[in-house]
Design an enzyme around this catalytic site. Structure first.
Site, mmCIF file in Angstrom:
data_model
loop_
_atom_site.group_PDB
_atom_site.id
_atom_site.type_symbol
_atom_site.label_atom_id
_atom_site.label_comp_id
_atom_site.label_asym_id
_atom_site.label_seq_id
_atom_site.Cartn_x
_atom_site.Cartn_y
_atom_site.Cartn_z
ATOM 1 N N HIS A 5 -7.337 0.846 -6.407
ATOM 2 C CA HIS A 5 -7.437 0.187 -5.459
ATOM 3 C C HIS A 5 -8.055 -1.183 -6.038
ATOM 4 O O HIS A 5 -9.347 -1.445 -5.656
ATOM 5 C CB HIS A 5 -8.454 0.590 -4.452
ATOM 6 C CG HIS A 5 -8.310 0.161 -2.998
ATOM 7 N ND1 HIS A 5 -7.559 -1.214 -2.700
ATOM 8 C CD2 HIS A 5 -9.026 0.113 -1.891
ATOM 9 C CE1 HIS A 5 -7.647 -1.352 -1.421
ATOM 10 N NE2 HIS A 5 -8.847 -0.710 -0.947
ATOM 11 N N GLN A 63 -9.814 -3.979 -3.828
ATOM 12 C CA GLN A 63 -11.349 -3.620 -3.287
ATOM 13 C C GLN A 63 -12.318 -3.877 -4.170
ATOM 14 O O GLN A 63 -13.534 -4.376 -3.967
ATOM 15 C CB GLN A 63 -11.349 -1.899 -2.935
ATOM 16 C CG GLN A 63 -12.789 -1.366 -2.549
ATOM 17 C CD GLN A 63 -12.852 -2.107 -1.170
ATOM 18 O OE1 GLN A 63 -12.020 -1.910 -0.119
ATOM 19 N NE2 GLN A 63 -13.988 -2.705 -0.889
ATOM 20 N N ASP A 75 -17.757 6.810 -1.417
ATOM 21 C CA ASP A 75 -16.506 6.494 -0.792
ATOM 22 C C ASP A 75 -16.138 8.077 0.138
ATOM 23 O O ASP A 75 -16.677 8.871 -0.309
ATOM 24 C CB ASP A 75 -15.128 6.521 -1.827
ATOM 25 C CG ASP A 75 -13.680 6.336 -1.066
ATOM 26 O OD1 ASP A 75 -13.819 5.827 0.114
ATOM 27 O OD2 ASP A 75 -12.767 6.247 -1.837
ATOM 28 N N ARG A 114 -13.214 -8.904 1.161
ATOM 29 C CA ARG A 114 -11.856 -8.729 0.774
ATOM 30 C C ARG A 114 -11.171 -9.887 1.342
ATOM 31 O O ARG A 114 -10.072 -10.068 0.301
ATOM 32 C CB ARG A 114 -11.408 -7.414 2.016
ATOM 33 C CG ARG A 114 -12.060 -6.248 1.604
ATOM 34 C CD ARG A 114 -11.871 -5.709 0.343
ATOM 35 N NE ARG A 114 -10.103 -5.379 0.283
ATOM 36 C CZ ARG A 114 -9.554 -4.411 0.581
ATOM 37 N NH1 ARG A 114 -10.186 -3.462 1.342
ATOM 38 N NH2 ARG A 114 -8.055 -4.370 0.677
ATOM 39 N N ARG A 173 0.797 -1.171 -0.024
ATOM 40 C CA ARG A 173 0.078 -0.230 0.036
ATOM 41 C C ARG A 173 0.880 1.220 -0.151
ATOM 42 O O ARG A 173 1.773 1.395 0.983
ATOM 43 C CB ARG A 173 -1.017 0.087 1.311
ATOM 44 C CG ARG A 173 -1.712 1.332 1.487
ATOM 45 C CD ARG A 173 -2.807 1.384 2.647
ATOM 46 N NE ARG A 173 -3.904 0.635 1.969
ATOM 47 C CZ ARG A 173 -5.225 0.763 2.372
ATOM 48 N NH1 ARG A 173 -5.142 1.435 3.474
ATOM 49 N NH2 ARG A 173 -6.199 -0.156 1.937
ATOM 50 N N CYS A 192 -16.498 1.097 0.268
ATOM 51 C CA CYS A 192 -15.257 0.342 0.815
ATOM 52 C C CYS A 192 -14.892 0.294 1.964
ATOM 53 O O CYS A 192 -14.155 -0.460 2.591
ATOM 54 C CB CYS A 192 -13.995 0.855 -0.213
ATOM 55 S SG CYS A 192 -13.548 2.409 0.288
HETATM 56 N N1 CP Z 1 -11.304 -0.362 2.329
HETATM 57 C C1 CP Z 1 -9.792 -0.367 2.746
HETATM 58 O O1 CP Z 1 -8.934 -0.863 1.762
HETATM 59 O O2 CP Z 1 -9.929 -0.383 4.017
HETATM 60 P P1 CP Z 1 -8.748 -0.044 4.752
HETATM 61 O O3 CP Z 1 -8.184 1.342 4.573
HETATM 62 O O4 CP Z 1 -8.899 -0.261 6.309
HETATM 63 O O5 CP Z 1 -7.640 -1.087 4.397
HETATM 64 N N1 NVA Z 2 -10.325 6.729 -1.105
HETATM 65 C C1 NVA Z 2 -9.914 6.203 0.134
HETATM 66 C C2 NVA Z 2 -9.931 4.614 0.278
HETATM 67 C C3 NVA Z 2 -9.789 4.025 1.419
HETATM 68 C C4 NVA Z 2 -9.843 2.754 1.290
HETATM 69 C C5 NVA Z 2 -8.287 6.905 0.394
HETATM 70 O O1 NVA Z 2 -7.481 6.651 -0.502
HETATM 71 O O2 NVA Z 2 -7.998 7.168 1.342
#
Ligand code: CP
Ligand code: NVA
Length: 313
Positions: free
Chosen positions: A137, A140, A228, A295, A110, A267
């Site tokens: 992502h 997701q 989101d 997930r 990540r 998400c």
């Molecule tokens: N939806 C998602 O990726 O959640 P986290 O940021 O908690 O991993």
């Molecule tokens: N768009 C959000 C998604 C988190 C899972 C972010 O990037 O923070």
């Protein structure tokens, strides 16, 4: 040597492979119904393998689901934040990739910058999985499509309404629209619109993506309404965003314009009272908890595919 199977962006992947992952996820989930979370799947496709998981940003779902996933596949996991690694002190990402390639069988990362995941993958001799970047992502969206299909059948020919920020999660929906054959209606303030390259590529790949700044037009007759957070990790224009996104809140009146059997997804993490109200999050159309659980199931199939294991058919 065959190149490693990276899972970085849905648009780069073969539609048949992606659909095979969804089938595997559905069957693998059904096969372990009622089992304890730590029990290993009968075919143990990650037996003898290790997954490294690197986090440059916070995470709850990605962190726990990848760790649970590799265990359920019979493998082992090693988790670290980037800040705790020499990466955090400036060791080049390519050097890190070369070192980890000698120690583990796959890497989930990540990252703040999408380019870093690309650079990591170019230097890695083991599969690299995108666990969220500023630009996408993909894990997701695989979980979201698994969830949608559990409740509403094949997503092909259905309409998904995306309400809100056109950034990373929305981008992966754009990538998925061509691969899975669904229509995507995106409602967002013009200043936070999706990446134009993503939209152009979707059009080239026969994706049906419509843009509007009117959330009511986007949800009309939709089979799924999804949103989101208005302020993503790394965003600094907090006040401007809250103001721009205010007309894009998903509430019961907006949901009522969608198809009667429409589902709501997010998400997570959600900011209740901002992009979605409690009545929708906790209402009968909401699939958010199934979506979070999925997930694990979707990522197990991504991992199995990355390892070249036989997927369940
Ligand atoms: N939806 C998602 O990726 O959640 P986290 O940021 O908690 O991993
Ligand atoms: N768009 C959000 C998604 C988190 C899972 C972010 O990037 O923070």
């Amino acid at each position: 040597m065959t190149p490693p199977r990276h899972f970085i962006d849905l648009w780069k992947l073969d539609a048949a492979d992606l659909k095979a992952m969804l089938t595997d996820a559905r069957l693998r989930k059904a096969a372990r119904k009622g089992w304890g979370q730590a029990k290993v799947d009968a075919d143990a496709p990650a037996d003898g393998r290790t997954l490294a998981m690197i986090y440059e940003k916070n995470s709850t779902r990605t962190r726990f689901s990848f760790d649970a996933a590799i265990r359920q596949l019979g493998g082992a996991g090693i988790i670290s934040t980037a800040a705790d690694m020499q990466l955090g002190r400036g060791e080049p990402i390519q050097d890190t990739a070369k070192v980890l390639s000698r120690m583990v069988d796959a890497v989930m990362i990540r990252a703040n910058k999408h380019e870093d995941v690309e650079l990591f993958a170019q230097a890695s001799s083991v599969p690299v999985i995108n666990g969220l970047t500023d630009r996408s992502h993909p894990c997701q969206i695989l979980a979201d499509l698994l969830t949608f299909e559990e409740h509403r059948g094949s997503v092909e020919g259905k309409t998904i309404a995306w309400i809100g920020d056109g950034n990373n999660v929305c981008a992966s929906f754009i990538h998925a629209s061509a691969k899975f054959g669904f229509k995507l209606n995106i409602a967002c303030p013009p200043v936070y619109h999706p990446d134009l390259v993503d939209l152009a590529r979707a059009a080239e790949q026969q994706g049906r993506v419509e843009m509007t700044d009117d959330p009511r037009a986007a949800v009309e007759g939709a089979d799924c309404v999804i949103t989101d957070t208005w302020v993503s990790m790394g965003d600094t224009d907090h006040e401007e965003r809250l103001e721009a996104f205010e007309p894009f809140q998903v509430d019961e009146r907006l949901m009522a314009l969608a198809d009667k059997a429409a589902v709501f997804m997010h998400c997570l993490p959600a900011h209740r009272g901002e992009e979605v109200v409690d009545e929708v999050m906790d209402g009968p159309q909401s699939l958010v908890w199934d979506e979070a659980e999925n997930r694990i199931h979707a990522q197990k199939s991504v991992l199995a595919w990355c390892f070249g294991a036989e997927l369940m058919k």
